[in-house]
Design a protein around this motif. Structure first.
Motif, PDB file in Angstrom:
ATOM      1  N   UNK A   1       0.866  -1.174   0.000  1.00 57.59           N
ATOM      2  CA  UNK A   1       0.000   0.000   0.000  1.00 57.59           C
ATOM      3  C   UNK A   1       0.904   1.226   0.000  1.00 57.59           C
ATOM      4  N   UNK A   2       0.355   2.400  -0.363  1.00 60.72           N
ATOM      5  CA  UNK A   2       1.233   3.570  -0.392  1.00 60.72           C
ATOM      6  C   UNK A   2       2.000   3.701   0.924  1.00 60.72           C
ATOM      7  N   UNK A   3       3.252   4.026   0.834  1.00 63.97           N
ATOM      8  CA  UNK A   3       4.141   4.258   1.979  1.00 63.97           C
ATOM      9  C   UNK A   3       4.729   3.000   2.619  1.00 63.97           C
ATOM     10  N   UNK A   4       4.113   1.847   2.467  1.00 63.53           N
ATOM     11  CA  UNK A   4       4.546   0.655   3.192  1.00 63.53           C
ATOM     12  C   UNK A   4       5.104  -0.416   2.268  1.00 63.53           C
TER      13      UNK A   4
ATOM     14  N   UNK B   1      42.056 -21.985   9.610  1.00 59.19           N
ATOM     15  CA  UNK B   1      40.988 -22.977   9.514  1.00 59.19           C
ATOM     16  C   UNK B   1      40.524 -23.176   8.071  1.00 59.19           C
ATOM     17  N   UNK B   2      40.191 -24.416   7.771  1.00 61.72           N
ATOM     18  CA  UNK B   2      39.566 -24.716   6.486  1.00 61.72           C
ATOM     19  C   UNK B   2      38.163 -25.209   6.808  1.00 61.72           C
ATOM     20  N   UNK B   3      37.226 -24.938   5.920  1.00 57.32           N
ATOM     21  CA  UNK B   3      35.852 -25.306   6.237  1.00 57.32           C
ATOM     22  C   UNK B   3      35.064 -25.611   4.973  1.00 57.32           C
ATOM     23  N   UNK B   4      34.020 -26.371   5.145  1.00 56.64           N
ATOM     24  CA  UNK B   4      33.099 -26.564   4.022  1.00 56.64           C
ATOM     25  C   UNK B   4      31.739 -25.977   4.400  1.00 56.64           C
ATOM     26  N   UNK B   5      31.727 -25.187   5.468  1.00 58.65           N
ATOM     27  CA  UNK B   5      30.497 -24.565   5.969  1.00 58.65           C
ATOM     28  C   UNK B   5      29.940 -23.589   4.939  1.00 58.65           C
ATOM     29  N   UNK B   6      28.615 -23.561   4.806  1.00 57.54           N
ATOM     30  CA  UNK B   6      27.981 -22.638   3.851  1.00 57.54           C
ATOM     31  C   UNK B   6      27.373 -21.462   4.609  1.00 57.54           C
ATOM     32  N   UNK B   7      28.027 -20.301   4.560  1.00 60.62           N
ATOM     33  CA  UNK B   7      27.452 -19.143   5.252  1.00 60.62           C
ATOM     34  C   UNK B   7      26.117 -18.756   4.609  1.00 60.62           C
ATOM     35  N   UNK B   8      25.137 -18.452   5.425  1.00 61.44           N
ATOM     36  CA  UNK B   8      23.877 -17.970   4.866  1.00 61.44           C
ATOM     37  C   UNK B   8      23.195 -17.005   5.822  1.00 61.44           C
ATOM     38  N   UNK B   9      22.247 -16.285   5.286  1.00 60.91           N
ATOM     39  CA  UNK B   9      21.597 -15.257   6.073  1.00 60.91           C
ATOM     40  C   UNK B   9      20.202 -15.026   5.489  1.00 60.91           C
ATOM     41  N   UNK B  10      19.228 -14.895   6.358  1.00 60.18           N
ATOM     42  CA  UNK B  10      17.874 -14.609   5.911  1.00 60.18           C
ATOM     43  C   UNK B  10      17.429 -13.306   6.571  1.00 60.18           C
ATOM     44  N   UNK B  11      16.966 -12.348   5.761  1.00 56.74           N
ATOM     45  CA  UNK B  11      16.571 -11.048   6.317  1.00 56.74           C
ATOM     46  C   UNK B  11      15.146 -10.729   5.905  1.00 56.74           C
ATOM     47  N   UNK B  12      14.395 -10.178   6.840  1.00 54.60           N
ATOM     48  CA  UNK B  12      13.092  -9.632   6.469  1.00 54.60           C
ATOM     49  C   UNK B  12      13.053  -8.167   6.910  1.00 54.60           C
ATOM     50  N   UNK B  13      12.405  -7.349   6.116  1.00 56.81           N
ATOM     51  CA  UNK B  13      12.351  -5.935   6.486  1.00 56.81           C
ATOM     52  C   UNK B  13      10.955  -5.372   6.231  1.00 56.81           C
ATOM     53  N   UNK B  14      10.648  -4.314   6.972  1.00 55.46           N
ATOM     54  CA  UNK B  14       9.416  -3.580   6.774  1.00 55.46           C
ATOM     55  C   UNK B  14       9.808  -2.113   6.799  1.00 55.46           C
ATOM     56  N   UNK B  15       9.439  -1.369   5.778  1.00 60.53           N
ATOM     57  CA  UNK B  15       9.744   0.058   5.878  1.00 60.53           C
ATOM     58  C   UNK B  15       8.548   0.931   5.557  1.00 60.53           C
ATOM     59  N   UNK B  16       8.599   2.142   6.098  1.00 57.14           N
ATOM     60  CA  UNK B  16       7.505   3.105   6.013  1.00 57.14           C
ATOM     61  C   UNK B  16       8.100   4.430   5.558  1.00 57.14           C
ATOM     62  N   UNK B  17       7.549   5.001   4.491  1.00 51.91           N
ATOM     63  CA  UNK B  17       8.065   6.256   3.945  1.00 51.91           C
ATOM     64  C   UNK B  17       6.986   7.325   4.023  1.00 51.91           C
ATOM     65  N   UNK B  18       7.042   8.202   5.032  1.00 50.46           N
ATOM     66  CA  UNK B  18       6.037   9.267   5.150  1.00 50.46           C
ATOM     67  C   UNK B  18       5.944  10.112   3.883  1.00 50.46           C
ATOM     68  N   UNK B  19       7.070  10.295   3.190  1.00 55.13           N
ATOM     69  CA  UNK B  19       7.061  10.989   1.902  1.00 55.13           C
ATOM     70  C   UNK B  19       8.175  10.385   1.069  1.00 55.13           C
ATOM     71  N   UNK B  20       8.355  10.948  -0.117  1.00 60.28           N
ATOM     72  CA  UNK B  20       9.413  10.486  -1.005  1.00 60.28           C
ATOM     73  C   UNK B  20      10.791  10.717  -0.373  1.00 60.28           C
ATOM     74  N   UNK B  21      10.878  11.591   0.633  1.00 60.75           N
ATOM     75  CA  UNK B  21      12.177  12.042   1.122  1.00 60.75           C
ATOM     76  C   UNK B  21      12.548  11.487   2.487  1.00 60.75           C
ATOM     77  N   UNK B  22      11.667  10.698   3.092  1.00 61.86           N
ATOM     78  CA  UNK B  22      12.002  10.127   4.400  1.00 61.86           C
ATOM     79  C   UNK B  22      11.568   8.674   4.461  1.00 61.86           C
ATOM     80  N   UNK B  23      12.324   7.877   5.222  1.00 62.62           N
ATOM     81  CA  UNK B  23      12.012   6.445   5.330  1.00 62.62           C
ATOM     82  C   UNK B  23      12.473   5.914   6.679  1.00 62.62           C
TER      83      UNK B  23
ATOM     84  N   UNK C   1       1.198  18.963  -1.380  1.00 64.72           N
ATOM     85  CA  UNK C   1       1.536  18.321  -2.652  1.00 64.72           C
ATOM     86  C   UNK C   1       2.455  17.111  -2.464  1.00 64.72           C
ATOM     87  N   UNK C   2       2.060  15.968  -3.041  1.00 67.94           N
ATOM     88  CA  UNK C   2       2.895  14.769  -2.979  1.00 67.94           C
ATOM     89  C   UNK C   2       2.762  13.981  -1.687  1.00 67.94           C
ATOM     90  N   UNK C   3       1.946  14.445  -0.735  1.00 65.52           N
ATOM     91  CA  UNK C   3       1.727  13.711   0.517  1.00 65.52           C
ATOM     92  C   UNK C   3       0.340  13.067   0.438  1.00 65.52           C
TER      93      UNK C   3
END
Lengths: 463, 299
Positions: free
Chosen positions: A379-382, A406-428, B222-224
């Protein structure tokens, strides 16, 4: 208007000189003519001034009545006049200046070297950054130098240190799809490499970029790109630089070079994509990397040799009817494969309880990795995002240093989830949670809260 | 270096590009594409970067647009900061000398025009304001006429061999346009003095042209995007005012204007914002026909 009589005076100056060769009657006649001209001009000036006063009166009346007067009725300005005097000189402040503020809060385990196991790290500062922090503030200046060149600089500033992230000039007039760039710039390889952190969809760079370039590959050198004259987007390019950024080290000559090709297009009006392939080759002389040795003690390693890597990148974006204001989805993935070959020195750390004795011996590695991420604005902003990082330690031949490191056969991995909110085009604002399994036997849950604020000129973003 | 050889080998295998005589025009918005088509006829081949369903503020500098910019002989955009988020990237990465800022192939429709709503103070606390003024000029046909006059000169400058044809096309267009404008103004006379609410400050020139008054916008700034709180504030602000219609562009979310419609009763109207979004709007004449008709039929 007052200029006209002065102009006439200036024009009249050579006349007495000409009169020397002439008779007195000629002079008198000229004087009379001049007098006639002057009086005729003066009457015309008076007329013009009167007309000006009248039109000003009219304009005032119009201004009071503005609601009823459409703006377009004023005659349009001719082309040439527009070029010399744009209607709005305030639009483009020269240069455009913008400032990006970033920072946040992070909760994670306190680990001295967070380098994924089995990889020679890109920097020696790989420790945990916990609690509140202000990340680098980015100051960006951008302007056309003249009709032929464009200039750009990005400085990152933190705690008394200003870093020149980018400082380049670029051609505008080569034509035929050719563009040349010189100075310090972010390499055009891959997809994410030439994006600054404030443009990332996650709070950190993928593991793949961390181990390949220490977040991103920067070049001090030149770049040439060429766009094919087809409706299908096809860009090819090459760079040559001093290689002073990881995986290379500074060289008096050419330390590294890259070639890359990207293509892409639209699928209907709702989807578009880009795919690319890149190659990087760099030379390293005593490239420093700090890792933990067999005694789990910090050890400084120095690599000298060649580093060669292939990258493949793909991005697909979807927005209903191509309108990304309410909803959009992007799927992004990159893959790399790197060969390194040369000598590795593990400097003596016996005094601090380490295992290294200062041996220099052959070192070769073939390693790879990838990430896959999806970001959905529901939805807008989210927006929400999910990223999976995976590295493959591959084959590492430490020769004699196998006795200390050290020698290794380990497989590094990482799982990330994010949620962001942008009040306007210029802030987040962003919250990100990651399950980090990049270090063997030290799984960690990392919580990041982040803010990104863009001030000043409206930055144009690349695809 | 063998990879370089491979790369250039691949390149040379590309199919040869057929030679095209028509002037290649890259239009940032469909209205300028349509205008160029009116003046250029068969002499131009027009590509429009955006469509009616898209917000011209928020377009990405995507690969297909880069390829089209690279090949353009003329780039025609609104200017006044409307395309600030994507056009600079297209220009910088296109490798096309002809369309760079200030070149004959670079044409900004708003240049030289007196724009409305020029901010006295530049502060983003007031939203995404355009320093040069409101750029959405395409909804005033007088503005279109003014742009047409300049565009005619520019086309003749870029393609002097066909100057007579451009002049002929322009004369014909201008004549039909003047007649049409008189008709629209006659038809729209009952709209004079009506009070309007808009989603975004995108209809300023339309109201100005037809003598209507904007008494509020759904966007608080505007834009909000509108929020529940900002809509309630707007509702209070509109108390006692007889709003004629609530107007939005096709790319605006309909929910806010429908909400206001439920609360104040005034009809929510979607107006075409450019060419080609719906049947009947496939040229500039149709665009204004539909706009005027929809406003008149709102009640």
């Amino acid at each position: 208007m007052r200029v006209t009589p002065i102009l006439l005076g200036v024009l009249a100056l050579p006349l007495p000189m000409a009169a020397h060769a002439s008779t007195r009657s000629d002079v008198a006649q000229l004087r009379a003519e001049l007098e006639a001209m002057r009086s005729s001009y003066e009457s015309r000036i008076a007329q013009l001034e009167k007309r000006l006063a009248e039109s000003e009166k009219k304009e005032n009346a119009l201004a009071q009545n503005r609601e009823q007067t459409p703006p377009a009725y004023s005659a349009p300005v001719a082309d040439a006049a527009v070029m010399q005097a744009p209607s709005a000189p305030t639009t483009d402040v020269m240069p455009k200046i913008s400032l990006v503020l970033q920072g946040g809060y992070r909760a994670e385990k306190d680990i001295a070297n967070r380098t994924p196991v089995g990889f020679l790290p890109a920097s020696s500062d790989t420790g945990s950054k916990r609690g509140f922090s202000v990340d680098e503030s980015e100051l960006v200046l951008d302007a056309n130098v003249d009709p032929y060149w464009k200039g750009h600089a990005t400085f990152s500033i933190i705690d008394g240190a200003a870093n020149v992230e980018e400082a380049w000039f670029q051609s505008l007039q080569l034509g035929d799809g050719l563009t040349a760039k010189g100075g310090r710039f972010l390499s055009n390889i891959g997809y994410l490499n030439n994006q600054h952190p404030h443009m990332w969809d996650f709070a950190d760079a993928p593991l793949m970029y961390q181990v390949m370039f220490g977040d991103r590959l920067s070049q001090d050198g030149v770049q040439v790109t060429w766009l094919a004259p087809t409706d299908q987007y096809l860009e090819v390019g090459a760079e040559i630089g001093n290689g002073n950024a990881y995986p290379g080290t500074s060289h008096p000559g050419a330390g590294d070079w890259t070639v890359f090709a990207h293509t892409g297009g639209d699928v209907g009006i709702s989807s578009n994509w880009r795919a690319g392939i890149s190659y990087v080759q760099a030379r390293a002389d005593n490239r420093k990397g700090t890792i933990n040795d067999l005694n789990d003690v910090s050890a400084d390693t120095y690599f000298s040799g060649k580093s060669r890597a292939w990258l493949a990148d793909f991005i697909w974006k979807w927005a209903p009817n191509g309108n990304n204001h309410n909803q959009y989805f992007k799927l992004q993935s990159e893959y790399f494969h790197r060969n390194e070959g040369g000598q590795l020195d593990c400097s003596n750390n016996l005094a601090s309880g380490g295992s290294c004795v200062g041996l220099t011996d052959n070192y070769t590695s073939q390693q790879s990795g990838w990430y896959l991420q999806g970001v959905y604005q529901f939805m807008p902003r989210w927006r929400v995002g999910l990223r999976q990082d995976q590295l493959n330690v591959g084959t590492v031949d430490l020769s004699g240093n196998a006795a200390y490191l050290p020698a290794t056969s380990y497989k590094p991995e990482k799982t990330s989830i994010m949620l962001d909110y942008s009040p306007s085009e210029f802030s987040r604002f962003r919250v990100q949670w990651a399950q980090d399994r990049s270090i063997q036997n030290l799984p960690d849950n990392v919580l990041t809260l982040q803010y990104i604020m863009s001030l000043g000129a409206h930055g144009a973003h690349t695809y | 270096m063998k990879y370089l050889a491979l790369l250039f080998g691949l390149l040379s295998a590309l199919p040869a590009v057929p030679a095209q005589a028509a002037l290649k025009v890259f239009a940032c918005e469909p209205e300028w594409g349509a205008l160029t088509q009116e003046l250029g006829g068969a002499l131009v081949s027009v590509y429009s970067a955006t469509m009616a369903q898209q917000d011209p503020h928020h377009i990405e500098a995507r690969p297909s647009l880069l390829a089209r910019t690279r090949n353009a002989d003329l780039l025609i955009c609104t200017g006044a900061g409307l395309e600030a988020g994507w056009l600079p990237v297209l220009l910088a990465q296109s490798g096309n000398a002809k369309v760079q800022t200030g070149q004959p192939g670079w044409f900004m429709a708003t240049d030289g025009l007196a724009l409305l709503e020029k901010p006295i103070k530049l502060d983003r606390a007031m939203g995404d304001v355009h320093a040069a003024g409101n750029p959405h000029i395409q909804q005033d046909p007088h503005m279109i006429a003014a742009v047409a006059q300049r565009l005619n000169q520019r086309l003749q400058q870029i393609d002097p061999a066909n100057a007579a044809t451009y002049q002929h096309n322009y004369d014909s267009f201008n004549q039909r346009w003047q007649v049409a404008m008189a008709r629209w103004e006659r038809e729209a006379a009952p709209l004079r003095g009506k009070l309007m609410v808009s989603h975004h400050k995108a209809f300023t020139y339309l109201y100005h042209w037809l003598g209507m008054t904007e008494v509020g916008t759904l966007e608080p700034l505007p834009g909000i995007d509108p929020s529940a709180q900002s809509l309630v504030t707007l509702l209070q602000q509109l108390k006692g005012k007889s709003v004629y219609a609530i107007v939005r562009a096709p790319y605006n979310d309909a929910r806010a204007s429908e909400w206001l419609h439920d609360h104040i009763g005034a009809p929510a109207v979607e107006l075409p914002f450019t060419i080609g979004g719906e049947s009947g709007t496939d040229n500039l004449f149709g665009f204004f026909d539909v706009t005027v008709k929809r406003l008149l039929e709102a009640h």
